[in-house]
Design a protein around this motif. Sequence first.
Motif, short mmCIF file in Angstrom:
data_model
loop_
_atom_site.label_atom_id
_atom_site.label_comp_id
_atom_site.label_asym_id
_atom_site.label_seq_id
_atom_site.Cartn_x
_atom_site.Cartn_y
_atom_site.Cartn_z
N ASN A 34 0.83 -1.21 0.00
CA ASN A 34 0.00 0.00 0.00
C ASN A 34 0.86 1.25 0.00
N ALA A 35 1.96 1.23 0.74
CA ALA A 35 2.87 2.37 0.73
C ALA A 35 3.43 2.60 -0.67
N LEU A 36 3.80 1.52 -1.35
CA LEU A 36 4.32 1.66 -2.71
C LEU A 36 3.24 2.14 -3.67
N ARG A 37 2.00 1.70 -3.47
CA ARG A 37 0.90 2.19 -4.31
C ARG A 37 0.73 3.69 -4.14
N LEU A 38 0.85 4.17 -2.90
CA LEU A 38 0.73 5.60 -2.67
C LEU A 38 1.87 6.35 -3.34
N ARG A 53 16.86 2.68 5.88
CA ARG A 53 15.51 2.12 6.02
C ARG A 53 15.03 1.52 4.71
N THR A 54 15.34 2.19 3.60
CA THR A 54 14.96 1.67 2.29
C THR A 54 15.68 0.35 2.04
N LEU A 55 16.94 0.27 2.42
CA LEU A 55 17.71 -0.95 2.25
C LEU A 55 17.13 -2.07 3.10
N ALA A 56 16.74 -1.77 4.33
CA ALA A 56 16.13 -2.78 5.20
C ALA A 56 14.83 -3.30 4.58
N LEU A 57 14.05 -2.40 4.01
CA LEU A 57 12.82 -2.81 3.34
C LEU A 57 13.14 -3.70 2.14
N ALA A 58 14.18 -3.37 1.39
CA ALA A 58 14.57 -4.18 0.24
C ALA A 58 14.94 -5.60 0.67
N TRP A 59 15.72 -5.71 1.74
CA TRP A 59 16.08 -7.04 2.23
C TRP A 59 14.85 -7.80 2.73
N ALA A 60 13.92 -7.10 3.37
CA ALA A 60 12.69 -7.75 3.82
C ALA A 60 11.87 -8.27 2.64
N LEU A 61 11.81 -7.49 1.57
CA LEU A 61 11.10 -7.94 0.36
C LEU A 61 11.78 -9.15 -0.27
N LYS A 62 13.11 -9.15 -0.27
CA LYS A 62 13.84 -10.30 -0.79
C LYS A 62 13.50 -11.54 0.03
N ALA A 82 7.46 -5.43 -6.17
CA ALA A 82 7.57 -4.36 -5.17
C ALA A 82 9.03 -3.95 -4.99
N LEU A 83 9.92 -4.93 -4.97
CA LEU A 83 11.34 -4.62 -4.83
C LEU A 83 11.88 -3.89 -6.05
N ARG A 84 11.42 -4.26 -7.24
CA ARG A 84 11.85 -3.55 -8.46
C ARG A 84 11.35 -2.11 -8.41
N THR A 85 10.12 -1.89 -7.94
CA THR A 85 9.59 -0.53 -7.80
C THR A 85 10.42 0.26 -6.80
N LEU A 86 10.75 -0.36 -5.68
CA LEU A 86 11.59 0.29 -4.68
C LEU A 86 12.94 0.65 -5.28
N CYS A 87 13.49 -0.25 -6.07
CA CYS A 87 14.76 -0.01 -6.74
C CYS A 87 14.65 1.20 -7.67
N ASP A 88 13.59 1.23 -8.45
CA ASP A 88 13.40 2.35 -9.38
C ASP A 88 13.28 3.67 -8.63
N THR A 115 15.63 -11.08 -6.94
CA THR A 115 14.22 -11.48 -6.85
C THR A 115 13.56 -11.54 -8.22
N ASP A 116 14.04 -10.75 -9.17
CA ASP A 116 13.54 -10.89 -10.55
C ASP A 116 13.84 -12.30 -11.04
N GLY A 117 15.02 -12.81 -10.71
CA GLY A 117 15.38 -14.18 -11.10
C GLY A 117 14.43 -15.20 -10.51
N ILE A 118 14.09 -15.03 -9.25
CA ILE A 118 13.13 -15.94 -8.60
C ILE A 118 11.78 -15.85 -9.30
N ALA A 119 11.33 -14.63 -9.59
CA ALA A 119 10.04 -14.46 -10.27
C ALA A 119 10.07 -15.12 -11.65
#
Length: 168
Positions: A34-38, A53-62, A82-88, A115-119
Amino acid sequence: KQPRQYLEQAAAGVPVQETVEVARGDMGFEFMLNALRLIDGVPPARAAPADARTLALAWALKEQCYAAWSSQPKRAAKAARALRTLCDRSGADPAGNVPPASAIAREIAALADWTDGIAHITRGNMAEAVQSFDAAAGAFHALGRANEAAQTQVPKIMALSMLGRYDA
């Protein structure tokens, strides 16, 4: 999910579009989505710099992606998106190119490739998965993170075997 429709309904006094019970285990993940949608709802003037904090979120998404990829492939793909969006949003372009001073953004880009590889594996796109894992490994090596670089190669073995490539 539909900002224009929401605003119209809110003006009419009916702001709820749908009601869904979110499982306790999914709350953190849904909150982040929801945060990313906003964030996506308002185009930024420029990318926001990545921070710890952004990095911690990225690791949590991974971790979310990894936890779900064999049993809940759609959830894994959501985490990867979501992680690709965060990256962008962190200042990296889709190839992971960022200013040299931004090691955090480069690490987020490496996680997004991983995570793109996993997807890709969950969708049966093994050749693309191999490319993503190699991009992640290269980025982690460039950051001096050999352990993480090696970890990206573990799921690559599965993708290579599915391609019938046992020599790589």
